[in-house]
Design a protein around this motif. Structure first.
Motif, PDB file in Angstrom:
ATOM      1  N   ARG A  65      -2.696   8.809 -21.618  1.00 41.54           N
ATOM      2  CA  ARG A  65      -3.846   9.299 -20.851  1.00 41.54           C
ATOM      3  C   ARG A  65      -4.799  10.096 -21.737  1.00 41.54           C
ATOM      4  O   ARG A  65      -6.031  10.039 -21.550  1.00 41.54           O
ATOM      5  CB  ARG A  65      -3.348  10.161 -19.689  1.00 41.54           C
ATOM      6  CG  ARG A  65      -4.456  10.792 -18.847  1.00 41.54           C
ATOM      7  CD  ARG A  65      -3.854  11.493 -17.640  1.00 41.54           C
ATOM      8  NE  ARG A  65      -4.865  12.202 -16.860  1.00 41.54           N
ATOM      9  CZ  ARG A  65      -5.164  13.492 -17.020  1.00 41.54           C
ATOM     10  NH1 ARG A  65      -4.476  14.216 -17.915  1.00 41.54           N
ATOM     11  NH2 ARG A  65      -6.092  14.059 -16.288  1.00 41.54           N
ATOM     12  N   MET A  66      -4.268  10.830 -22.691  1.00 41.07           N
ATOM     13  CA  MET A  66      -5.121  11.610 -23.580  1.00 41.07           C
ATOM     14  C   MET A  66      -6.042  10.706 -24.397  1.00 41.07           C
ATOM     15  O   MET A  66      -7.173  11.094 -24.732  1.00 41.07           O
ATOM     16  CB  MET A  66      -4.260  12.476 -24.502  1.00 41.07           C
ATOM     17  CG  MET A  66      -3.465  13.549 -23.787  1.00 41.07           C
ATOM     18  SD  MET A  66      -2.663  14.686 -24.929  1.00 41.07           S
ATOM     19  CE  MET A  66      -4.093  15.510 -25.624  1.00 41.07           C
ATOM     20  N   LEU A  67      -5.588   9.516 -24.721  1.00 39.87           N
ATOM     21  CA  LEU A  67      -6.417   8.560 -25.447  1.00 39.87           C
ATOM     22  C   LEU A  67      -7.433   7.887 -24.532  1.00 39.87           C
ATOM     23  O   LEU A  67      -8.506   7.472 -24.986  1.00 39.87           O
ATOM     24  CB  LEU A  67      -5.534   7.491 -26.107  1.00 39.87           C
ATOM     25  CG  LEU A  67      -4.572   7.965 -27.199  1.00 39.87           C
ATOM     26  CD1 LEU A  67      -3.631   6.833 -27.604  1.00 39.87           C
ATOM     27  CD2 LEU A  67      -5.346   8.478 -28.403  1.00 39.87           C
ATOM     28  N   PRO A  73     -12.945   9.749 -18.017  1.00 45.68           N
ATOM     29  CA  PRO A  73     -12.425  11.107 -17.758  1.00 45.68           C
ATOM     30  C   PRO A  73     -11.635  11.230 -16.457  1.00 45.68           C
ATOM     31  O   PRO A  73     -10.983  12.251 -16.235  1.00 45.68           O
ATOM     32  CB  PRO A  73     -13.706  11.959 -17.689  1.00 45.68           C
ATOM     33  CG  PRO A  73     -14.760  11.155 -18.367  1.00 45.68           C
ATOM     34  CD  PRO A  73     -14.413   9.728 -18.087  1.00 45.68           C
ATOM     35  N   HIS A  74     -11.696  10.218 -15.589  1.00 45.55           N
ATOM     36  CA  HIS A  74     -11.023  10.301 -14.285  1.00 45.55           C
ATOM     37  C   HIS A  74      -9.656   9.606 -14.279  1.00 45.55           C
ATOM     38  O   HIS A  74      -9.044   9.477 -13.213  1.00 45.55           O
ATOM     39  CB  HIS A  74     -11.911   9.683 -13.205  1.00 45.55           C
ATOM     40  CG  HIS A  74     -13.250  10.347 -13.090  1.00 45.55           C
ATOM     41  ND1 HIS A  74     -13.412  11.622 -12.602  1.00 45.55           N
ATOM     42  CD2 HIS A  74     -14.496   9.917 -13.443  1.00 45.55           C
ATOM     43  CE1 HIS A  74     -14.695  11.950 -12.631  1.00 45.55           C
ATOM     44  NE2 HIS A  74     -15.372  10.935 -13.134  1.00 45.55           N
ATOM     45  N   THR A  75      -9.192   9.154 -15.436  1.00 45.97           N
ATOM     46  CA  THR A  75      -7.881   8.506 -15.501  1.00 45.97           C
ATOM     47  C   THR A  75      -6.790   9.495 -15.100  1.00 45.97           C
ATOM     48  O   THR A  75      -6.711  10.597 -15.636  1.00 45.97           O
ATOM     49  CB  THR A  75      -7.598   7.994 -16.931  1.00 45.97           C
ATOM     50  OG1 THR A  75      -8.653   7.126 -17.338  1.00 45.97           O
ATOM     51  CG2 THR A  75      -6.277   7.237 -16.976  1.00 45.97           C
ATOM     52  N   SER A  76      -5.937   9.104 -14.159  1.00 54.07           N
ATOM     53  CA  SER A  76      -4.902  10.016 -13.645  1.00 54.07           C
ATOM     54  C   SER A  76      -3.552   9.767 -14.305  1.00 54.07           C
ATOM     55  O   SER A  76      -3.302   8.705 -14.870  1.00 54.07           O
ATOM     56  CB  SER A  76      -4.758   9.853 -12.128  1.00 54.07           C
ATOM     57  OG  SER A  76      -4.245   8.567 -11.817  1.00 54.07           O
ATOM     58  N   ARG A  77      -2.693  10.758 -14.205  1.00 59.05           N
ATOM     59  CA  ARG A  77      -1.339  10.632 -14.769  1.00 59.05           C
ATOM     60  C   ARG A  77      -0.528   9.579 -14.014  1.00 59.05           C
ATOM     61  O   ARG A  77       0.233   8.832 -14.630  1.00 59.05           O
ATOM     62  CB  ARG A  77      -0.629  11.983 -14.707  1.00 59.05           C
ATOM     63  CG  ARG A  77      -1.197  13.024 -15.656  1.00 59.05           C
ATOM     64  CD  ARG A  77      -0.407  14.334 -15.581  1.00 59.05           C
ATOM     65  NE  ARG A  77      -0.919  15.323 -16.520  1.00 59.05           N
ATOM     66  CZ  ARG A  77      -1.950  16.125 -16.271  1.00 59.05           C
ATOM     67  NH1 ARG A  77      -2.556  16.065 -15.079  1.00 59.05           N
ATOM     68  NH2 ARG A  77      -2.357  17.001 -17.179  1.00 59.05           N
TER      69      ARG A  77
END
Length: 336
Positions: A65-67, A73-77
């Motif tokens: 997710r950090m990549l 920016p809205h990518t969730s875990r």
């Protein structure tokens, strides 16, 4: 021959390879002794290893997710976690297809810009996956180097004795060199013809997307957290291997194994994943059993107890986690 037929033939081929490897692994096993040995196992440690297997995919999802965040920016875990679980479940059936499923999943759940286009595209996501792979290879090679530097007498001597001839090794280097040369030529052709329409133009555009995914590492915030999560991932893998070592401690052949040995077996398992057979069946068992015989003198049929417990417990864990993520996607997220 169309693409679908080629994929089917490729899948059948690797299924046959897996079946052949499994056959060579089990042909000498005394199943009565095998079942008796399993009775001595400490199954609580096997369950703990399976739970750690779920945890490591969550941490992997957080690291990935950090990549992805510099791109979307809205990518969730939960998206990254589900993507990993589904990826591993698909790989059990079709090797390497899980990676395609993982990339497709995050693209599907990506946010859209003002024009309605997905912020995350397949090529950009592929770039982040390549960064992941590069880091994993670097860490694996680094851990192997440290192990052999400090424990050469325990591991290096035995492996060197069983290393294939210099002719085979030189042939492998030649093949690797030719493959790299072909890749370089392909990249140069794509760059030279980047302004043209048609095939090369599409190739260059796809490569630019991959490049943007690769550059996401540079734009990533809190790089120290990425490194910490990378270290945590491999510590968990080490603990998973150690759990199976502890699970078989009451079997005489394994009673002398320690944490360093578990570390070596973890690295060996990582290397065996290079063979693209469905779910790693056969390949993992062959590599681990051969190495246990070469280094500790454990008979192959006995070594299969460790290999089977470690591999099949993780296969079960991956299948259950993949199913859980699929259910979550189908019946919960889809309703939102």
């Amino acid at each position: 021959m169309d693409k679908k037929t080629k994929n089917i033939l490729r899948y059948v081929f690797w299924m046959l390879v897996a079946a052949l490897l499994v056959y060579f692994c089990i042909r000498k096993i005394d199943w009565t002794e095998f079942r008796q040995a399993l009775g001595y196992c400490r199954w609580s440690y096997v369950v703990l290893s399976m739970l750690l297997g779920v945890l490591v995919f969550f941490v992997r999802g957080c690291r990935w997710r950090m990549l992805l965040l510099p791109i979307d920016p809205h990518t969730s875990r939960i998206t990254c976690f589900n993507a990993y679980n589904i990826c591993m479940a698909v790989n059990l059936a079709v090797p390497r297809a899980g990676e395609v499923a993982r990339l497709g999943y995050v693209v599907k759940h990506s946010s859209k810009d003002s024009e309605g286009n997905r912020l995350m595209t397949f090529d950009k996501a592929l770039g982040t996956l390549l960064i992941e792979r590069i880091w994993d290879v670097i860490v694996t090679l680094g851990m192997a180097a440290v192990l052999f530097i400090f424990k050469w007498e325990d591991f290096g001597t035995a492996l060197l004795k069983d290393t294939p001839s210099i002719t085979i090794k030189n042939s492998l280097w030649w093949i690797l060199g030719m493959d790299m040369a072909l890749v370089v030529i392909f990249l140069l052709l794509a760059w030279k013809n980047r302004s043209r329409e048609g095939f090369w133009g599409k190739v260059w555009k796809f490569m630019e997307g991959i490049g943007e995914g690769l550059r996401s590492f540079v734009h990533m915030k809190n790089a120290w957290l990425f490194l910490l999560e990378t270290a945590l991932i491999w510590v968990i893998y080490w603990m998973m291997s150690a759990c199976i070592v502890w699970a078989v401690q009451d079997i005489e052949a394994f009673s002398h194994l320690n944490m360093t040995d578990a570390f070596f077996l973890m690295i060996a398992g990582s290397i065996s994943s290079v063979v693209p057979v469905p779910g790693g069946f056969g390949a993992y068992h062959v590599v681990v059993s051969k190495l246990m015989q070469a280094i500790w003198g454990i008979q192959e049929e006995t070594a299969m107890i460790y290999a089977t417990l470690n591999h099949e417990s993780q296969v079960l864990s991956q299948a259950v986690s993949g199913l859980a993520s699929y259910i979550h996607e189908s019946f919960f997220r889809r309703k939102k």
